[in-house]
Scaffold this active site. Structure first.
Site, PDB file in Angstrom:
ATOM      1  N   ASN A   7       0.872  -1.172   0.000  1.00  0.00           N
ATOM      2  CA  ASN A   7       0.000   0.000   0.000  1.00  0.00           C
ATOM      3  C   ASN A   7       0.912   1.227   0.000  1.00  0.00           C
ATOM      4  OD1 ASN A   7      -1.815   2.026   0.452  1.00  0.00           O
ATOM      5  ND2 ASN A   7      -2.761   1.112   2.258  1.00  0.00           N
ATOM      6  N   ARG A  90      -2.471  -2.026  -3.553  1.00  0.00           N
ATOM      7  CA  ARG A  90      -3.711  -1.273  -3.370  1.00  0.00           C
ATOM      8  C   ARG A  90      -3.627  -0.010  -4.225  1.00  0.00           C
ATOM      9  NH1 ARG A  90      -4.870   3.320   0.839  1.00  0.00           N
ATOM     10  NH2 ARG A  90      -7.058   3.645   0.370  1.00  0.00           N
ATOM     11  N   HIS A 180     -12.744   2.932  -0.342  1.00  0.00           N
ATOM     12  CA  HIS A 180     -12.809   1.849   0.660  1.00  0.00           C
ATOM     13  C   HIS A 180     -13.519   0.622   0.087  1.00  0.00           C
ATOM     14  CE1 HIS A 180     -12.920   5.147   3.991  1.00  0.00           C
ATOM     15  NE2 HIS A 180     -11.671   4.726   3.856  1.00  0.00           N
ATOM     16  N   ARG A 241     -11.723  15.578   7.611  1.00  0.00           N
ATOM     17  CA  ARG A 241     -12.475  15.975   6.410  1.00  0.00           C
ATOM     18  C   ARG A 241     -13.908  16.328   6.772  1.00  0.00           C
ATOM     19  NH1 ARG A 241     -11.050  10.546   3.607  1.00  0.00           N
ATOM     20  NH2 ARG A 241      -8.791  10.710   3.543  1.00  0.00           N
ATOM     21  N   GLU A 386      -8.355  -5.473   4.361  1.00  0.00           N
ATOM     22  CA  GLU A 386      -8.160  -5.147   2.950  1.00  0.00           C
ATOM     23  C   GLU A 386      -6.959  -5.895   2.364  1.00  0.00           C
ATOM     24  OE1 GLU A 386      -8.689  -1.281   4.711  1.00  0.00           O
ATOM     25  OE2 GLU A 386      -9.309  -0.520   2.762  1.00  0.00           O
TER      26      GLU A 386
END
Ligand code: ADP
Length: 401
Positions: A7, A90, A180, A241, A386
């Site tokens: 990743n 990823r 996601h 965010r 993941e």
């Protein structure tokens, strides 16, 4: 078969080496502050830890650190790099080009590069990660890319088209993509398994609540809507965010404060959310602790988060035409039982009943149902994984003949 999962971020590179015979993690770690001062941490499945400050000027130098740790006498888990059968990456933005995982070719790399305008920091870092991998491991080791956006590619146009002039969709591919996806895919499949039902027969709402958060409506195993949009800024409020806003808030603040688009982007992505509202921290644990000791703005930030989750579950129940299961996952979803409790108790009107005892127990990596047998909707806590999905996809593609 051993698969290395990568990743790559703009200044970091996380990895896991997974033994696919039993899906165990042989080693994992992170190269941080690549191109700055550099920090490397490597942990083996049996608990050996190697940690050091080391300058890594680029992703290739980071890969050399990973490679050396994996085969080191003291901290290694394999004898030689030949034991790594394949590498899975990823990738954040697959745009409309990639609706499923795929083997890396020069054409695929060009495709990921062509999407850099949609995810400037992420996709350029991923390409650097893939190229660095080729330099260190050579062309003979197959690589696979797994996209955060791919699982959401089944959304209908009414869910992904923004009501701005249509030409911007045509000219710049401005639309909702969602993120996601690998996590939503993993936990929804696991939810169906735990229910002992075929996912084709289920309506599931998955809540991935971490530093970044997104909620997804999944009907028959296919995404029909998701809360993140063109970028991961949309949807529910997050650590730093905003989540969804009246767009006029953006132009109003930009004009008043004389901020450029880039400065506004930083304000909305890095200074808002939990951090912006509470003024305490972006981390749920800090904000919850502050709220418990009487900080009103911290309490407000938590109220907003729980209210946002509730609104999305309500609206997604409507678009799904009912819901069979709700899943909580990621750092907050897996660990903050108070948010789960407040959200689920507010859903009692639609027959949701959770056991407070089960809810309190389901933390720190535990997986299971927190709803009671009387509940008309099953509610689960499912730790996301993941990396495992990326490793599984990688194995499936490299062994497919
Ligand atoms: P990321 O989006 O960076 O992968 P995570 O999924 O790790 O983030 O989630 C980070 C959030 O989860 C933080 O707000 C943090 O407070 C919360 N969190 C993580 N671990 C725990 C824990 N053990 N207890 C409570 N909250 C946690």
């Amino acid at each position: 078969m051993k698969i290395l999962v990568i990743n790559a971020g703009s200044s970091s590179m996380k990895y896991q080496l997974i033994d696919m015979t039993d899906e165990s993690v042989l080693a994992k770690g992170n190269c941080e502050r690549i191109g700055v001062d550099g920090h490397f941490k490597h942990t083996t499945g049996d608990g050996r830890v190697y940690e050091t400050d080391v300058t890594m000027n680029n992703h290739t130098e980071a890969f050399v650190q990973i490679k050396n740790a994996l085969i080191s006498d003291e901290y290694g888990v394999i004898k030689s790099l030949d034991e790594v059968s394949a590498i899975g990456h990823r990738i954040v933005q697959g745009g409309a080009l990639f609706s499923e995982s795929t083997l890396v070719t020069e054409e695929v790399i060009s495709g990921i590069e062509s999407l850099i305008p949609l995810a400037p920091l992420h996709n350029s870092a991923h390409v650097q990660g893939i190229r660095a991998c080729i330099e260190v491991f050579g062309e003979a080791v197959p690589q696979v890319v797994v996209f955060d956006t791919a699982f959401h590619s089944t959304m209908p146009p009414k869910a992904f088209i923004y009501p701005v002039p249509y030409e911007y969709y045509e000219k710049y591919s401005v639309r909702r993509y969602g993120f996601h996806g690998t996590s939503h895919r993993y936990v929804s499949a696991r939810c169906a398994e735990l229910m002992g039902k075929d996912i084709k027969d289920l309506k599931i709402i998955t809540c991935h609540l971490g530093n970044g958060s997104s909620i997804t409506a999944i009907k028959g195993g296919k995404v029909i809507d998701t809360s993140m949009g063109l970028t991961p800024l949309d949807g529910i409020m997050m650590g730093t965010r905003t989540g969804s806003l009246d767009p006029s808030v953006v132009t109003f603040i930009a004009e008043k404060e004389k901020l450029s688009p880039t400065e506004m982007d930083t304000l909305l992505n890095k200074k808002s959310g939990f951090l912006g509202v509470s003024g305490v921290s972006s981390d749920d644990r800090d904000v919850t602790a502050a709220a418990e000791s009487g900080n009103e703005r911290a309490k407000l930030a938590i109220d907003i988060l729980e209210y946002d989750i509730l609104k999305y579950i309500g609206s997604y129940t409507a678009v799904l035409g009912g819901v069979d299961a709700i899943v909580f996952t990621a750092g907050i979803g897996e660990n903050q039982q108070s948010h789960r409790s407040n959200v689920c108790h507010s859903l009692e009107y639609m027959g949701v009943k959770i056991s407070d005892k089960l809810n309190d127990e389901m933390i720190r990596g535990k997986e299971g149902k927190i709803s009671t047998d009387e509940s008309s909707v099953d509610v689960f806590v499912i730790p996301t994984n993941e990396e495992l999905v990326i490793a599984r996809d990688t194995m499936a593609l490299v062994t497919k003949k």
